[in-house]
Design a protein around this motif. Structure first.
Motif, PDB file in Angstrom:
ATOM      1  N   UNK A  62       0.805  -1.216   0.000  1.00 21.29           N
ATOM      2  CA  UNK A  62       0.000   0.000   0.000  1.00 21.29           C
ATOM      3  C   UNK A  62       0.843   1.272   0.000  1.00 21.29           C
ATOM      4  N   UNK A 117       5.913   4.568   1.192  1.00 17.28           N
ATOM      5  CA  UNK A 117       6.142   5.489   2.300  1.00 17.28           C
ATOM      6  C   UNK A 117       6.034   4.749   3.630  1.00 17.28           C
ATOM      7  N   UNK A 118       6.974   5.026   4.523  1.00 17.99           N
ATOM      8  CA  UNK A 118       6.831   4.571   5.905  1.00 17.99           C
ATOM      9  C   UNK A 118       7.025   5.817   6.775  1.00 17.99           C
ATOM     10  N   UNK A 119       6.790   5.718   8.071  1.00 16.09           N
ATOM     11  CA  UNK A 119       6.951   6.897   8.910  1.00 16.09           C
ATOM     12  C   UNK A 119       8.381   7.402   8.801  1.00 16.09           C
ATOM     13  N   UNK A 120       8.509   8.654   8.420  1.00 19.16           N
ATOM     14  CA  UNK A 120       9.820   9.293   8.402  1.00 19.16           C
ATOM     15  C   UNK A 120      10.740   8.820   7.294  1.00 19.16           C
ATOM     16  N   UNK A 121      10.200   8.263   6.236  1.00 14.35           N
ATOM     17  CA  UNK A 121      11.069   7.864   5.140  1.00 14.35           C
ATOM     18  C   UNK A 121      10.381   6.960   4.154  1.00 14.35           C
ATOM     19  N   UNK A 122      11.164   6.158   3.465  1.00 17.15           N
ATOM     20  CA  UNK A 122      10.574   5.231   2.505  1.00 17.15           C
ATOM     21  C   UNK A 122      11.327   3.910   2.503  1.00 17.15           C
ATOM     22  N   UNK A 123      10.689   2.905   1.932  1.00 20.60           N
ATOM     23  CA  UNK A 123      11.222   1.552   1.963  1.00 20.60           C
ATOM     24  C   UNK A 123      11.075   0.964   0.560  1.00 20.60           C
ATOM     25  N   UNK A 124      12.103   0.238   0.124  1.00 10.27           N
ATOM     26  CA  UNK A 124      12.042  -0.409  -1.178  1.00 10.27           C
ATOM     27  C   UNK A 124      11.733  -1.888  -0.975  1.00 10.27           C
ATOM     28  N   UNK A 136       1.254   9.758  -4.456  1.00  8.08           N
ATOM     29  CA  UNK A 136       2.012  10.779  -5.157  1.00  8.08           C
ATOM     30  C   UNK A 136       3.445  10.346  -5.441  1.00  8.08           C
TER      31      UNK A 136
END
Lengths: 247, 321
Positions: A141, A158-165, A178
């Motif tokens: 999601x 998106x995760x809290x405070x950043x992003x994850x691949x 977005x």
């Protein structure tokens, strides 16, 4: 690759939100309807980009709604997509929509299902997870990037405070936010071409009603703004500290 | 019968949103005359028994580190299984990235009605039955949603119910559970170091086009740092690439409800207001006296951000000593 993009009809982002029948129903009078922005700008456009890169890709659009949504489906088809499917029932809650979509998805055996991260009217963001669970497939999601590499989906979310691949094999469901794609407009030629594309109408499956919105309310209005002269920032700081007590 | 709260954690730390969910679940349990219990999957470096202070009577932990890498499908299966074993009546998640991944799946597994983004405790004794107030129309309104099913799932919006700590100890039990093999592999995590996550921040300082360019963002970050707040921006700013998308608050960005929201050089379009209007105190700094945002604000200054903001930062620094 076969892609299913779920789109819904949503009130325009500038629509004034009011309610009727003693605040039990959304007042649709004068509301302009659009394709839910997350569905259009991110899910659908990303699907079209994938098809542009791999022309044998097939894109089906699907919407759960009555015939009032046909104009929205035509608008989406003008952007791209080979054909559309409309499940002929007014959407109620997330579970009912997910269940209708699941029936369509099972029928079509899609490799990739794309949705917006949520609709801008009910804001549940629950259809992607529910649909994936009903189909017993993975779901990523609120994704902001999607590429296909070595036959797998590589997704940034998106995760809290950043992003994850993350990396996942197909079939998979991805809800789009977005960053996923650049918003585009349909050219007049595509609008005309979309008129001859098929909107296949299918009848709904029976689903239990698990939840229902019984009433609505608007947020309480602010009681009035306290204006402070430029140059008196120390006074604002004092008010925030002593009156509002926010720091 | 019990209320089951999913405890979300990252890097061994329990998230603030999870503590809010616990307090919310404990209050609901009290209203329903039952107990609040929690489930923790994976490794945490915190005293789980101490969570009793937030109103939990029991914490069930499956400490297998494989859970830390498990995908939502595997986690949801475990949570739903435990909810079934405990005959949980209501399952509660924080409405964050993990909550949005897990709650819909758990709801399907439990054949439970789901309310996402709740902002208040459920009304449990109304004529309508069990109803929960939630955000709709991207913050422009609220709905009271009735859940018809015996088992219910709720996700709680951040900063809408305070974490309340008192005294108490929870019993901690270990569950011999292990996740299914994940279909999703995490290949990288990019965290913005030292920044407060927007959805958890109690203070948010936000900039718009009035800042004229990304090179001026130190005005925003300096003020945010003095207040230990998070940094946000309006949609045009993110669209123009001045700031990353994950800082965009508004109808099509992140919706937040901090204690203090300071909007600088943001006119206050209806789409922006929807994302921030649940903030408890709103300060607007704008040089245009006609900016619609002033109508939604608690405090306002009409003036040039380049002069007003540094002076405000200094004034706050002075109070903080």
């Amino acid at each position: 690759m076969k892609i299913l993009v779920a789109v819904s009809k949503a009130p325009d982002t500038t629509a004034k939100i009011t309610f009727k029948d003693n605040n039990t129903a959304f007042n649709e009078d004068g509301v302009q309807w659009i394709v839910n922005p997350y569905d259009e700008w991110y899910a659908l456009v990303r699907a079209i980009e994938l098809k542009e890169a791999a022309p044998d890709t097939i894109i089906h659009l699907v919407s759960v709604d009555d015939s009032g949504a046909d104009v929205i489906l035509r608008k989406a088809l003008a952007l791209g997509g080979d054909e559309a499917i409309r499940v002929n029932i007014k959407p109620t809650d997330s579970f009912s929509v997910a269940s209708q979509l699941a029936a369509v998805a099972r029928e079509g055996a899609y490799d990739l299902i794309l949705t917006g991260k949520e609709t801008i009217d009910f804001n549940d963001g629950a259809v992607p997870g529910m649909l994936a669970e009903l189909l017993d497939i993975p779901c990523i999601p609120v994704a902001t990037k999607l590429t296909v590499e070595n036959g797998k989906a590589v997704v940034v979310k998106e995760i809290e405070g950043g992003e994850q691949t993350e990396e996942v094999a197909f079939p998979v469901l991805i809800s789009c936010a977005k960053g996923m794609a650049k918003q585009r407009m349909a050219g007049i030629r595509n609008v005309i071409a979309a008129r001859s594309k098929t909107i296949k109408v299918v009848e709904p499956v029976a689903v239990d009603r698990l939840t229902e919105a019984v009433s609505f309310e608007l947020p309480a209005a602010k009681t009035g703004v306290k204006m402070i002269e430029a140059g008196q920032e120390a006074e604002l700081a004092r008010l925030l500290h002593e009156e509002a007590k926010v720091f | 019968m019990s209320i089951l709260i999913y405890i979300d954690h990252a890097d061994g730390q329990i998230k603030k949103s999870a503590l809010e969910a616990i307090s919310y679940g404990a209050a609901l349990a009290k209203n329903l005359n039952t107990t609040a219990e929690a489930i923790v999957l994976g490794k945490v470096n915190e005293d789980l028994a101490g969570l009793g202070a937030y109103g939990l009577s029991a914490v069930h932990q499956a400490a297998d580190e494989a859970f830390d890498k498990a995908d939502a499908q595997a986690l949801a299966k475990t949570v739903a299984g435990v909810a079934g074993t405990l005959s949980a009546e209501v399952v509660i998640f924080a409405a964050n990235a993990n909550g949005i991944a897990l709650a819909p799946r758990v709801a399907v597994r439990l054949k439970a009605g789901l309310v996402s983004s709740a902002v208040a405790l459920p009304d449990t004794h109304t004529e309508a039955g069990f109803t929960v107030k939630k955000v709709v129309f991207s913050g422009k309104a609220f709905a009271h949603v009735k859940i018809n099913t015996p088992v219910k799932v709720i996700t709680l919006t951040g900063n809408s119910y305070p974490a309340q700590k008192a005294a108490g100890t929870a019993t901690v039990s270990q569950l011999d559970l292990h996740p299914d093999l994940s279909k999703v592999t995490i290949t990288g995590v990019q965290k913005v170091e030292g920044e407060v996550p927007l959805t958890e921040a109690e203070i948010v300082v936000s900039g718009g086009r009035g800042l004229k360019g990304p090179e001026n963002w130190n005005l925003i970050t300096d003020l945010a740092h003095v207040l230990h707040g998070a940094v946000a921006c309006s949609r045009p700013v993110a669209d123009d690439g001045w700031r990353p998308h994950h800082e965009h608050v508004g109808q099509t960005g992140i919706q937040i409800a901090p204690n203090l929201y300071i909007a600088i050089g943001i006119s206050g379009a209806i789409q922006h207001l929807g994302g921030v209007n649940r903030s408890k105190t709103i300060v607007v700094i704008n040089k245009d006296p006609e900016a619609p945002f002033f109508k939604a604000a608690d405090y306002g200054i009409i003036g040039d951000a380049f002069e007003v903001v540094p002076r405000l930062t200094e004034a706050i620094k002075a109070i903080k000593g």
